[in-house]
Design a protein around this motif. Sequence first.
Motif, PDB file in Angstrom:
ATOM      1  N   GLN A  87      10.647  -5.018   4.124  1.00  0.00           N
ATOM      2  CA  GLN A  87       9.732  -5.056   3.044  1.00  0.00           C
ATOM      3  C   GLN A  87       9.679  -3.845   2.220  1.00  0.00           C
ATOM      4  O   GLN A  87       8.868  -3.701   1.130  1.00  0.00           O
ATOM      5  CB  GLN A  87       8.369  -5.296   3.779  1.00  0.00           C
ATOM      6  CG  GLN A  87       8.358  -6.614   4.323  1.00  0.00           C
ATOM      7  CD  GLN A  87       6.745  -6.696   4.899  1.00  0.00           C
ATOM      8  OE1 GLN A  87       5.796  -6.047   4.655  1.00  0.00           O
ATOM      9  NE2 GLN A  87       6.524  -7.269   5.869  1.00  0.00           N
ATOM     10  N   VAL A  88      10.703  -3.067   2.516  1.00  0.00           N
ATOM     11  CA  VAL A  88      10.551  -1.668   1.872  1.00  0.00           C
ATOM     12  C   VAL A  88      11.875  -1.315   0.987  1.00  0.00           C
ATOM     13  O   VAL A  88      13.045  -1.924   1.612  1.00  0.00           O
ATOM     14  CB  VAL A  88      10.100  -0.179   2.881  1.00  0.00           C
ATOM     15  CG1 VAL A  88       8.854  -0.539   3.226  1.00  0.00           C
ATOM     16  CG2 VAL A  88      11.197  -0.077   3.666  1.00  0.00           C
ATOM     17  N   LEU A 135       0.541   4.149  -2.843  1.00  0.00           N
ATOM     18  CA  LEU A 135       0.757   5.606  -2.355  1.00  0.00           C
ATOM     19  C   LEU A 135       1.667   6.246  -3.125  1.00  0.00           C
ATOM     20  O   LEU A 135       1.417   7.411  -3.717  1.00  0.00           O
ATOM     21  CB  LEU A 135       0.425   5.656  -1.180  1.00  0.00           C
ATOM     22  CG  LEU A 135       0.401   7.304  -0.634  1.00  0.00           C
ATOM     23  CD1 LEU A 135      -0.910   7.667  -0.990  1.00  0.00           C
ATOM     24  CD2 LEU A 135       0.399   7.294   0.820  1.00  0.00           C
ATOM     25  N   GLY A 136       2.950   5.929  -3.050  1.00  0.00           N
ATOM     26  CA  GLY A 136       4.065   6.555  -3.553  1.00  0.00           C
ATOM     27  C   GLY A 136       3.754   6.809  -5.203  1.00  0.00           C
ATOM     28  O   GLY A 136       4.184   7.770  -5.860  1.00  0.00           O
ATOM     29  N   GLU A 137       3.470   5.693  -5.728  1.00  0.00           N
ATOM     30  CA  GLU A 137       3.300   5.739  -7.169  1.00  0.00           C
ATOM     31  C   GLU A 137       2.211   6.654  -7.500  1.00  0.00           C
ATOM     32  O   GLU A 137       2.450   7.583  -8.521  1.00  0.00           O
ATOM     33  CB  GLU A 137       3.119   4.410  -7.781  1.00  0.00           C
ATOM     34  CG  GLU A 137       4.229   3.475  -7.670  1.00  0.00           C
ATOM     35  CD  GLU A 137       3.770   2.098  -7.907  1.00  0.00           C
ATOM     36  OE1 GLU A 137       2.606   1.776  -7.930  1.00  0.00           O
ATOM     37  OE2 GLU A 137       4.704   1.189  -7.996  1.00  0.00           O
ATOM     38  N   LYS A 138       1.144   6.846  -6.991  1.00  0.00           N
ATOM     39  CA  LYS A 138      -0.108   7.521  -7.164  1.00  0.00           C
ATOM     40  C   LYS A 138       0.498   9.049  -6.960  1.00  0.00           C
ATOM     41  O   LYS A 138       0.000   9.968  -7.633  1.00  0.00           O
ATOM     42  CB  LYS A 138      -1.145   7.386  -6.311  1.00  0.00           C
ATOM     43  CG  LYS A 138      -1.889   5.921  -6.700  1.00  0.00           C
ATOM     44  CD  LYS A 138      -2.596   6.079  -7.960  1.00  0.00           C
ATOM     45  CE  LYS A 138      -3.124   4.628  -8.155  1.00  0.00           C
ATOM     46  NZ  LYS A 138      -3.666   4.358  -9.636  1.00  0.00           N
ATOM     47  N   TYR A 174       0.702  -1.140   0.151  1.00  0.00           N
ATOM     48  CA  TYR A 174      -0.106   0.070   0.035  1.00  0.00           C
ATOM     49  C   TYR A 174       0.875   1.239  -0.026  1.00  0.00           C
ATOM     50  O   TYR A 174       0.466   2.267  -0.579  1.00  0.00           O
ATOM     51  CB  TYR A 174      -0.907  -0.243   1.053  1.00  0.00           C
ATOM     52  CG  TYR A 174      -2.035  -1.155   1.127  1.00  0.00           C
ATOM     53  CD1 TYR A 174      -2.925  -1.150   0.372  1.00  0.00           C
ATOM     54  CD2 TYR A 174      -1.700  -2.322   1.984  1.00  0.00           C
ATOM     55  CE1 TYR A 174      -3.860  -2.207   0.037  1.00  0.00           C
ATOM     56  CE2 TYR A 174      -2.515  -3.199   2.041  1.00  0.00           C
ATOM     57  CZ  TYR A 174      -3.655  -3.380   1.179  1.00  0.00           C
ATOM     58  OH  TYR A 174      -4.553  -4.335   0.942  1.00  0.00           O
ATOM     59  N   ALA A 175       1.993   1.304   0.652  1.00  0.00           N
ATOM     60  CA  ALA A 175       2.938   2.406   0.736  1.00  0.00           C
ATOM     61  C   ALA A 175       3.351   2.630  -0.659  1.00  0.00           C
ATOM     62  O   ALA A 175       3.604   3.741  -1.116  1.00  0.00           O
ATOM     63  CB  ALA A 175       3.994   2.182   1.847  1.00  0.00           C
ATOM     64  N   LYS A 176       3.867   1.437  -1.478  1.00  0.00           N
ATOM     65  CA  LYS A 176       4.372   1.703  -2.675  1.00  0.00           C
ATOM     66  C   LYS A 176       3.363   2.041  -3.510  1.00  0.00           C
ATOM     67  O   LYS A 176       3.665   3.314  -4.661  1.00  0.00           O
ATOM     68  CB  LYS A 176       4.833   0.254  -3.237  1.00  0.00           C
ATOM     69  CG  LYS A 176       5.634   0.553  -4.639  1.00  0.00           C
ATOM     70  CD  LYS A 176       6.064  -1.007  -4.998  1.00  0.00           C
ATOM     71  CE  LYS A 176       6.603  -0.779  -6.600  1.00  0.00           C
ATOM     72  NZ  LYS A 176       6.859  -2.014  -7.129  1.00  0.00           N
TER      73      LYS A 176
END
Length: 147
Positions: free
Chosen positions: A133-134, A27-30, A23-25
């Motif tokens: 995971q990041v 969000l970053g992409e959006k 979900y963090a990835k």
Amino acid sequence: MEPQATFSTCFGGPFMALAPSVYAKLLGEKVAAHRVKVWLVNTGWTGGPYGTGRRMNINHTKAMLRAALSGKLDGVESREDPVFGLRVPRGCPDVPPEVLDPRSTWKDPAAYDRTARKLAGMFHENFAKYSDQVTPEVRAGGVRIPT
């Protein structure tokens, strides 16, 4: 009753089907794709620990939101918070400058420093569950625990 710090993964961890990093990835992409400006606004506590400090002034909160949404904070001079690594505006219309520097609102700056270190440690401990995971860039952007 004294407020307690809590950490909620994506504000709904039990209902998230995928790992928080997914979900963090996303969000970053959006944010990158749509060139979104992201602002964090302290709507919580200022001026000292529970019993000494107080809730953020609602008029200051509203002024910060108005400024962010209207673009009045775009390009404003900022400083980097030494513990949390966030860029903090040095000024905001209708908000006293000291409100933007939480440390300056505490009567005892050393007590603020101790509390910030404690909170940073809590963030760091919580994030350890997800750090593998990041990306390295995300890990590098985390809180800094001052010595």
